[in-house]
Design an enzyme around this catalytic site. Structure first.
Site, PDB file in Angstrom:
ATOM      1  CE  LYS A 112      -4.505   0.770   0.108  1.00 36.61           C
ATOM      2  NZ  LYS A 112      -5.578  -0.104  -0.399  1.00 36.61           N
TER       3      LYS A 112
HETATM    4  P1  NAD Z   1     -13.255   7.376  -2.887  1.00 28.07           P
HETATM    5  O1  NAD Z   1     -12.221   8.408  -2.690  1.00 28.07           O
HETATM    6  O2  NAD Z   1     -13.743   7.105  -4.254  1.00 28.07           O
HETATM    7  O3  NAD Z   1     -14.523   7.651  -1.968  1.00 28.07           O
HETATM    8  C1  NAD Z   1     -14.445   7.832  -0.589  1.00 28.07           C
HETATM    9  C2  NAD Z   1     -15.830   8.305  -0.163  1.00 28.07           C
HETATM   10  O4  NAD Z   1     -15.892   8.307   1.249  1.00 28.07           O
HETATM   11  C3  NAD Z   1     -16.156   9.716  -0.612  1.00 28.07           C
HETATM   12  O5  NAD Z   1     -17.520   9.766  -1.028  1.00 28.07           O
HETATM   13  C4  NAD Z   1     -15.991  10.546   0.653  1.00 28.07           C
HETATM   14  O6  NAD Z   1     -16.767  11.710   0.658  1.00 28.07           O
HETATM   15  C5  NAD Z   1     -16.465   9.536   1.665  1.00 28.07           C
HETATM   16  N1  NAD Z   1     -16.037   9.813   3.022  1.00 28.07           N
HETATM   17  C6  NAD Z   1     -14.823  10.201   3.478  1.00 28.07           C
HETATM   18  N2  NAD Z   1     -14.870  10.360   4.810  1.00 28.07           N
HETATM   19  C7  NAD Z   1     -16.139  10.065   5.186  1.00 28.07           C
HETATM   20  C8  NAD Z   1     -16.809  10.033   6.423  1.00 28.07           C
HETATM   21  N3  NAD Z   1     -16.160  10.362   7.536  1.00 28.07           N
HETATM   22  N4  NAD Z   1     -18.122   9.666   6.435  1.00 28.07           N
HETATM   23  C9  NAD Z   1     -18.785   9.334   5.308  1.00 28.07           C
HETATM   24  N5  NAD Z   1     -18.183   9.342   4.107  1.00 28.07           N
HETATM   25  C10 NAD Z   1     -16.889   9.695   4.056  1.00 28.07           C
HETATM   26  O7  NAD Z   1     -12.626   6.064  -2.211  1.00 28.07           O
HETATM   27  P2  NAD Z   1     -12.972   4.539  -2.510  1.00 28.07           P
HETATM   28  O8  NAD Z   1     -11.993   4.066  -3.518  1.00 28.07           O
HETATM   29  O9  NAD Z   1     -14.427   4.379  -2.734  1.00 28.07           O
HETATM   30  O10 NAD Z   1     -12.544   3.895  -1.119  1.00 28.07           O
HETATM   31  C11 NAD Z   1     -13.457   3.767  -0.041  1.00 28.07           C
HETATM   32  C12 NAD Z   1     -13.020   2.597   0.820  1.00 28.07           C
HETATM   33  O11 NAD Z   1     -12.984   1.438  -0.010  1.00 28.07           O
HETATM   34  C13 NAD Z   1     -11.631   2.732   1.423  1.00 28.07           C
HETATM   35  O12 NAD Z   1     -11.607   2.103   2.682  1.00 28.07           O
HETATM   36  C14 NAD Z   1     -10.764   1.947   0.453  1.00 28.07           C
HETATM   37  O13 NAD Z   1      -9.562   1.493   1.036  1.00 28.07           O
HETATM   38  C15 NAD Z   1     -11.709   0.829   0.106  1.00 28.07           C
HETATM   39  N6  NAD Z   1     -11.366   0.120  -1.127  1.00 28.07           N
HETATM   40  C16 NAD Z   1     -11.359   0.763  -2.339  1.00 28.07           C
HETATM   41  C17 NAD Z   1     -11.008   0.042  -3.473  1.00 28.07           C
HETATM   42  C18 NAD Z   1     -11.000   0.668  -4.842  1.00 28.07           C
HETATM   43  O14 NAD Z   1     -10.792  -0.058  -5.816  1.00 28.07           O
HETATM   44  N7  NAD Z   1     -11.271   1.944  -4.988  1.00 28.07           N
HETATM   45  C19 NAD Z   1     -10.658  -1.319  -3.377  1.00 28.07           C
HETATM   46  C20 NAD Z   1     -10.721  -1.930  -2.131  1.00 28.07           C
HETATM   47  C21 NAD Z   1     -11.068  -1.205  -1.010  1.00 28.07           C
END
Ligand code: NAD
Length: 422
Positions: A112
């Site tokens: 990461k």
């Molecule tokens: P992103 O940046 O696309 O979206 C994050 C979202 O979370 C945004 O809508 C933001 O406004 C919201 N957010 C942030 N803080 C918040 C809070 N305190 N309360 C409510 N909403 C909040 O990110 P993502 O890629 O969707 O990632 C989200 C989660 O999914 C993370 O934990 C990430 O590690 C995990 N994840 C993502 C992927 C991927 O392929 N993008 C893969 C595996 C895991």
């Protein structure tokens, strides 16, 4: 509002990762020597990232790349740009990547990266200079055969394109396979953008089938409306589930009769937030997690459900689209309450699975159509779900422990066969 919950009950994510490893290793009765070899990160790089801001001033950002394991293949894991990024958070996320890749049985280890910054307050030019400088700093570690980054919170296909370009400029030839989650025009895979939400959706379908809950009409609440959360919400909506609540970092909204998710996605694209969406009432952020519903999808950050609010969770299924949203204390409480938890290293593994497909396509210069990607993803997710469910039922352990046991045992086995370099 969620920040209040997060601050009062903050749990160091790396301590959570180590605690969950120990629980799995104990349940597997894992040899101490193997534990010593696979538990901690193999390599940690901390970098200083100076960026010329639009004002002309140079600002220095802290960045990290952690390779937790290369036992089963090249290290793999996203890059996070967020103000709260710390080395311990990156170590935790890298550790989870190792077990996640093993749970879905793809030939990668775990890594990461992250930069402590606020991309929402940066211009596109500043973000590009930050991404390119960070890519240059971690360049000795990354490469298609060594360590392959991808998007995570607040990093996008555009940022992956800049990283790929920076790496390629240094090599002198295009290297598509150095990052995944790229734009389609630059060797990205069809279906990658949707893969995390889609994978989460498949694991929820399997859970509903197992528990006898009809998806049609099931009430869903989604915390975090970014890549993972919005796409999962859209798939639930299309399956005629009722998405009653959604939130982002600015607001949480609720409609008992269901939010129109395609319209909500368009609203977020147009305005940058969920704020001001018609036909919905604003609720406190922490209330979303406690709504009476069948399916709760935490899809934001770590520490959303802790020992402070777990008792009040009313969902039947908690699907961890985010990494680490439920602390170990909350795990125990949810388990006692009979909540069915789909652990992060299973639930959100669709992203890394299609990243693997993207890497395979880049390395072979041969691209698949979207249906092919999605049906392969479904096969991988359903098989992984069934593998974890079997351990959960056979060994009478929680789904979290079952997933960790599966991941840790596969890495341990690969480690045992490879042997110890003297
Ligand atoms: P992103 O940046 O696309 O979206 C994050 C979202 O979370 C945004 O809508 C933001 O406004 C919201 N957010 C942030 N803080 C918040 C809070 N305190 N309360 C409510 N909403 C909040 O990110 P993502 O890629 O969707 O990632 C989200 C989660 O999914 C993370 O934990 C990430 O590690 C995990 N994840 C993502 C992927 C991927 O392929 N993008 C893969 C595996 C895991």
């Amino acid at each position: 509002m969620l920040a209040t919950v997060t601050q009062t009950s903050f749990k160091n994510p790396y301590e959570v990762a180590l605690e969950n490893f120990d629980l799995a290793a104990n349940a597997l009765d894992l040899d101490e020597n193997i534990r010593a070899m696979i538990k901690c990160p193999e390599r940690i790089l901390q970098v200083s990232v100076p960026v010329r801001m639009d004002t002309g001033k140079i600002v220095r950002f802290e960045g990290y790349r952690v390779q937790h394991s290369t036992t089963r293949g090249p290290a793999k894991g996203g890059i996070r740009f967020h103000p709260n990024v710390t080395l311990d958070e990156v170590k935790a996320l890298a550790t989870w990547m190792t077990w996640k890749c093993a749970v879905v049985n793809i030939p990668f280890g775990g890594a990461k990266g992250g930069v402590t910054c606020n991309p929402k307050r940066m211009s596109m030019g500043e973000l590009e200079r930050l991404s390119r400088r960070y890519a240059t700093s971690i360049l000795p570690l990354i490469g298609p055969e060594k360590d392959i980054p991808a998007p995570d919170v607040y990093t996008t296909p555009q940022i992956m394109a800049w990283i790929m370009d920076t790496f390629s400029m240094n090599k002198g030839y295009p290297v598509m396979g150095v990052v995944t989650g790229k734009p389609i025009s630059l060797g990205g895979s069809l279906g990658r953008h949707e893969a995390t939400g889609r994978g989460c959706y498949y694991t929820v379908l399997s859970s509903c089938q197992h528990l006898g809950i009809p998806v049609k009409g099931a009430r869903v609440a989604v915390q975090g409306f970014g890549n993972a959360g919005s796409i999962a919400a859209n798939l639930f909506h299309a399956a005629e589930a009722v998405v009653i609540a959604a939130s982002d970092s600015t607001v949480a909204i609720y409609n008992r009769a269901g939010l129109d998710i395609p319209k909500l996605i368009a609203h977020k694209e147009r305005t940058g937030s969920l704020r001001g969406f018609p036909d919905a009432e604003v609720i406190p952020a922490e209330a979303l997690l406690l709504l009476d519903c069948e399916i709760l999808v935490p899809a934001a950050l770590e520490n959303a459900i802790t020992e402070e609010n777990a008792h009040s969770v009313r969902a039947r299924i908690v699907a961890e689209a985010a990494n680490g949203p439920v602390t170990p204390e909350a795990d125990r409480i949810l388990d006692q309450k009979g909540v069915f938890l789909i652990p992060d290293i299973l639930c959100n593994a669709g992203g890394v699975t299609v990243s693997y497909f993207e890497w395979v396509q880049d390395e072979n210069h041969l691209f698949w159509d979207e249906q092919d990607v999605n049906s392969r993803l479904e096969r991988v997710m359903v098989r992984a779900f069934n593998d974890v469910l079997k351990i959960h039922l056979d060994r009478k352990v929680s789904m979290r422990l079952a997933a960790n046991m599966l991941g840790v045992s596969r890495v341990a086995e690969a480690n045992r066969i490879r042997g110890l370099y003297p």
